[in-house]
Design an enzyme around this catalytic site. Structure first.
Site, PDB file in Angstrom:
ATOM      1  N   HIS A  74     -10.662  -6.585  -1.709  1.00  0.00           N
ATOM      2  CA  HIS A  74     -11.579  -5.480  -1.389  1.00  0.00           C
ATOM      3  C   HIS A  74     -13.336  -5.287  -1.627  1.00  0.00           C
ATOM      4  O   HIS A  74     -12.478  -3.955  -2.032  1.00  0.00           O
ATOM      5  CB  HIS A  74     -10.923  -5.067   0.059  1.00  0.00           C
ATOM      6  N   GLU A 122       0.748  -1.224   0.211  1.00  0.00           N
ATOM      7  CA  GLU A 122       0.346   0.323  -0.055  1.00  0.00           C
ATOM      8  C   GLU A 122       0.704   1.143   0.217  1.00  0.00           C
ATOM      9  O   GLU A 122       0.598   2.175   0.696  1.00  0.00           O
ATOM     10  CB  GLU A 122      -0.360   0.006   1.408  1.00  0.00           C
ATOM     11  N   ASP A 181     -12.299 -10.599  -0.857  1.00  0.00           N
ATOM     12  CA  ASP A 181     -13.901 -10.526   0.402  1.00  0.00           C
ATOM     13  C   ASP A 181     -14.874  -9.788  -0.346  1.00  0.00           C
ATOM     14  O   ASP A 181     -14.190  -8.987  -1.494  1.00  0.00           O
ATOM     15  CB  ASP A 181     -13.911 -10.387   1.722  1.00  0.00           C
ATOM     16  N   ASN A 236       1.913  -4.874  -3.081  1.00  0.00           N
ATOM     17  CA  ASN A 236       0.709  -5.541  -2.485  1.00  0.00           C
ATOM     18  C   ASN A 236      -0.127  -4.153  -2.688  1.00  0.00           C
ATOM     19  O   ASN A 236       0.481  -3.353  -1.954  1.00  0.00           O
ATOM     20  CB  ASN A 236       0.790  -6.548  -1.601  1.00  0.00           C
ATOM     21  N   GLU A 250      -6.163 -11.397  -0.760  1.00  0.00           N
ATOM     22  CA  GLU A 250      -6.782 -10.574   0.514  1.00  0.00           C
ATOM     23  C   GLU A 250      -8.611 -10.658  -0.192  1.00  0.00           C
ATOM     24  O   GLU A 250      -9.222  -9.634   0.525  1.00  0.00           O
ATOM     25  CB  GLU A 250      -6.740  -9.141   0.953  1.00  0.00           C
TER      26      GLU A 250
HETATM   27  O1  G3I Z   1      -4.968  -8.448  18.940  1.00  0.00           O
HETATM   28  C1  G3I Z   1      -5.717  -6.676  19.720  1.00  0.00           C
HETATM   29  C2  G3I Z   1      -6.410  -7.665  20.748  1.00  0.00           C
HETATM   30  O2  G3I Z   1      -5.209  -7.978  22.073  1.00  0.00           O
HETATM   31  C3  G3I Z   1      -7.213  -5.112  21.213  1.00  0.00           C
HETATM   32  O3  G3I Z   1      -7.999  -6.208  22.275  1.00  0.00           O
HETATM   33  C4  G3I Z   1      -8.096  -5.455  20.107  1.00  0.00           C
HETATM   34  C5  G3I Z   1      -8.792  -3.786  20.713  1.00  0.00           C
HETATM   35  O4  G3I Z   1      -9.056  -3.130  19.014  1.00  0.00           O
HETATM   36  O5  G3I Z   1      -7.266  -4.833  19.113  1.00  0.00           O
HETATM   37  C6  G3I Z   1      -6.451  -6.191  18.675  1.00  0.00           C
HETATM   38  O6  G3I Z   1      -6.055  -6.485  17.058  1.00  0.00           O
HETATM   39  C7  G3I Z   1      -6.369  -5.661  16.059  1.00  0.00           C
HETATM   40  C8  G3I Z   1      -5.811  -6.881  15.299  1.00  0.00           C
HETATM   41  O7  G3I Z   1      -6.733  -6.993  14.301  1.00  0.00           O
HETATM   42  C9  G3I Z   1      -6.436  -8.349  15.721  1.00  0.00           C
HETATM   43  O8  G3I Z   1      -7.778  -8.652  15.733  1.00  0.00           O
HETATM   44  C10 G3I Z   1      -6.667  -4.015  15.832  1.00  0.00           C
HETATM   45  O9  G3I Z   1      -7.117  -3.753  16.635  1.00  0.00           O
HETATM   46  C11 G3I Z   1      -7.091  -4.610  14.614  1.00  0.00           C
HETATM   47  O10 G3I Z   1      -6.801  -2.937  13.706  1.00  0.00           O
HETATM   48  C12 G3I Z   1      -6.385  -5.093  13.488  1.00  0.00           C
HETATM   49  O11 G3I Z   1      -6.876  -4.878  12.494  1.00  0.00           O
HETATM   50  C13 G3I Z   1      -6.443  -5.207  11.291  1.00  0.00           C
HETATM   51  C14 G3I Z   1      -5.822  -4.148  10.245  1.00  0.00           C
HETATM   52  O12 G3I Z   1      -5.338  -4.923   9.030  1.00  0.00           O
HETATM   53  C15 G3I Z   1      -5.439  -3.271  11.224  1.00  0.00           C
HETATM   54  O13 G3I Z   1      -4.361  -2.468   9.516  1.00  0.00           O
HETATM   55  C16 G3I Z   1      -7.316  -6.867  10.391  1.00  0.00           C
HETATM   56  O14 G3I Z   1      -7.538  -7.847  11.507  1.00  0.00           O
HETATM   57  C17 G3I Z   1      -6.095  -7.239   9.297  1.00  0.00           C
HETATM   58  O15 G3I Z   1      -7.825  -8.201   8.709  1.00  0.00           O
HETATM   59  C18 G3I Z   1      -6.233  -6.001   8.249  1.00  0.00           C
HETATM   60  O16 G3I Z   1      -6.066  -6.410   7.023  1.00  0.00           O
HETATM   61  C19 G3I Z   1      -5.519  -5.937   6.233  1.00  0.00           C
HETATM   62  C20 G3I Z   1      -4.480  -6.372   5.252  1.00  0.00           C
HETATM   63  O17 G3I Z   1      -3.412  -6.505   6.591  1.00  0.00           O
HETATM   64  C21 G3I Z   1      -3.946  -5.315   4.216  1.00  0.00           C
HETATM   65  N1  G3I Z   1      -4.989  -5.230   3.171  1.00  0.00           N
HETATM   66  C22 G3I Z   1      -6.156  -4.378   3.958  1.00  0.00           C
HETATM   67  C23 G3I Z   1      -6.273  -5.806   5.105  1.00  0.00           C
HETATM   68  C24 G3I Z   1      -8.206  -5.035   5.664  1.00  0.00           C
HETATM   69  O18 G3I Z   1      -7.810  -3.676   6.337  1.00  0.00           O
END
Ligand code: G3I
Length: 451
Positions: free
Chosen positions: A237, A158, A268, A201, A266
């Site tokens: 996405h 990105e 969906d 990516n 990715e």
């Molecule tokens: O693990 C912590 C947890 O301990 C805490 O209590 C909770 C509270 O918010 O947060 C948890 O972490 C979260 C993590 O996902 C695991 O679930 C983060 O806040 C959250 O920001 C994070 O989101 C991820 C996101 O990337 C962050 O940028 C998504 O799961 C993940 O699917 C998403 O994936 C991205 C790709 O890497 C890049 N392309 C876009 C894609 C979708 O956004």
């Protein structure tokens, strides 16, 4: 720098990857009735994003292991997860996913080495020279740890802005190191693990537009100057604001024509039913129409854990039942689902019997309240259900109806009295009266289990 050496040497891993291909091929010769085996029949992988925290859930791992031939750690290989402070690498969660994948013969995509997001603040606060060193150390740390074990790495993620300008996105890397950071990252990555495919990516680059034009120009430049790049990842996405582009295949093809592989990384698509299924089919058909489209990854196993869970964008619903989108993908891959396969909604051979439980307070007075728990069967008929209710420590239950409780401390486990049998989707419930004894807090429900 403290790094754990991977248990499996590179040669052993190569054997595992070969074994995976053999398993998939053998599978496809019989009946391609899973996504991974059907995709293998087309010379492609079919992967999913995986979260280490869900690997303990039996239905999650059963679906993962049955259907997919590649995994991408959803968050566990990102910079904040792997190098939260400088030079201290932690691979526990990522190793869990890699070990799981390897033990089941699945390949692994690496996501992601250099990205502006999920970046620890110590990185953002470095000056140019410190940042350059930190970026290279990070690439070497990750790729060294997993050397020979990752089929493709998202080296840079990105780096371009949305919108019409085709400009680079502002980030610590861009702002301090300039355009050249991407090239430096790829050169470092090639030296760190020469066997891995090195990918750029991005999202909103799935059709022909100003952003994908800018990425295209960069890849063309890299190829002409010998900068090591092997593939471009198209996140894909999609939803109603960002639908599957009509020129998706054409866009994949123009990148492939530059001499790189393309991968759908990715995927969906928000929606449901036949409309969602038709969109998934378009994506799979586009990839299959492009020789250098080497595989597809959906961004999660089940709707309930999707980053866009409200949009139900994946192939399995929250009860791990196959959706129409699943059937569309499987058939587009040339596979077919046998009757009674695990995951088929309503199939008598389906072992997944599920239920959900919800709680409401139906009456309330100073010293007590009545609670009602509603149990609803999933897509299969239920013959017995169990749900746990944890009460605040002060509270006590004086009576309970339409259920049979057993107690352990302040946790009551409730099973049916006369009402265990439910048709698919049907509901029943039990009620109880509790004394507050000074606590007005609500009880919490555990997971509903059914057989
Ligand atoms: O693990 C912590 C947890 O301990 C805490 O209590 C909770 C509270 O918010 O947060 C948890 O972490 C979260 C993590 O996902 C695991 O679930 C983060 O806040 C959250 O920001 C994070 O989101 C991820 C996101 O990337 C962050 O940028 C998504 O799961 C993940 O699917 C998403 O994936 C991205 C790709 O890497 C890049 N392309 C876009 C894609 C979708 O956004």
């Amino acid at each position: 720098m403290s790094m754990k050496l991977r248990r499996l040497p590179r040669a052993a891993t190569a054997g595992l990857v070969a074994a995976a291909a053999l398993t998939a091929a053998a599978h496809s010769a019989e009946a391609a009735d899973t996504l991974g085996s059907a995709a293998a029949g087309q010379g492609r992988y079919f992967g999913t994003a995986v979260a280490a925290s869900h690997l303990g859930e039996a239905d999650y791992t059963a679906t993962l292991d049955r259907e997919f031939s590649s995994v991408t750690p959803e968050n566990e290989m990102k910079w904040d997860a792997t190098e939260p402070s400088r030079g201290t690498f932690t691979f526990t969660s990522a190793d869990r996913i890699v070990d799981h994948a390897q033990s089941r013969g699945m390949d692994v995509r690496g996501h992601t080495l250099v990205w502006h997001s999920q970046l620890p603040s110590w990185v953002s606060s470095l000056g140019a020279s410190g940042l350059r060193t930190a970026m290279k150390d990070h690439i070497n740390g990750l790729m060294g740890h997993y050397k020979g074990e990752i089929h493709s790495w998202d080296v840079v993620n990105e780096a371009f802005q949305d919108g019409g300008s085709g400009a680079r996105r502002s980030s610590p890397f861009q702002d301090k190191l300039g355009d050249g950071f991407i090239e430096e990252a790829f050169r470092t990555a090639r030296a760190a693990d020469p066997a891995a495919k090195l990918c750029y990516n991005d999202y909103n680059t799935d059709g022909v537009n100003a952003k994908s034009d800018a990425v295209y120009t960069m890849v063309k430049d890299f190829k002409s100057r010998g900068v090591p790049i092997d593939c471009v990842g198209f996140q894909s996405h999609f939803n109603s604001n960002s639908p599957v582009p009509s020129d998706y295949r054409q866009n994949l093809q123009r990148f492939a024509d530059l001499g790189v592989d393309v991968q759908i990384t990715e995927l969906d698509i928000e929606g449901s039913g036949s409309a969602q299924a038709a969109d998934y089919r378009k994506v799979v058909e586009a990839c299959l129409a492009v020789d250098r489209c080497t595989g597809m990854t959906v961004w999660g196993v089940t709707d309930k854990y999707s980053w866009r869970s409200g949009g139900t964008p994946l192939l399995f619903d929250g009860n791990y039942q196959e959706k129409p989108a699943y059937d569309a993908v499987l058939s587009a891959l040339g596979g077919s689902d046998g009757p009674g396969d695990p995951g088929d909604p309503g199939d008598p051979g389906d072992a997944t019997v599920t239920c959900t439980a919800t709680y409401t307070r139906t009456a309330d007075w100073n010293s007590g309240y009545n609670g009602q728990v509603t149990i609803t069967a999933g897509d299969e008929p239920v013959s017995a259900w169990t749900v746990t209710v944890t009460l605040p420590a002060q509270q006590s239950v004086s009576s309970l109806w339409n259920g049979t409780p057993t107690w352990s401390g302040n946790v009551m486990t409730v099973r049916p009295s006369w009402n265990g049998t439910l048709a698919a989707g049907a509901s029943t419930g039990f009620g109880f009266t509790a004394a507050k004894n000074g606590s007005d807090a609500a009880p919490t429900l555990g997971t509903c289990t059914a057989s």
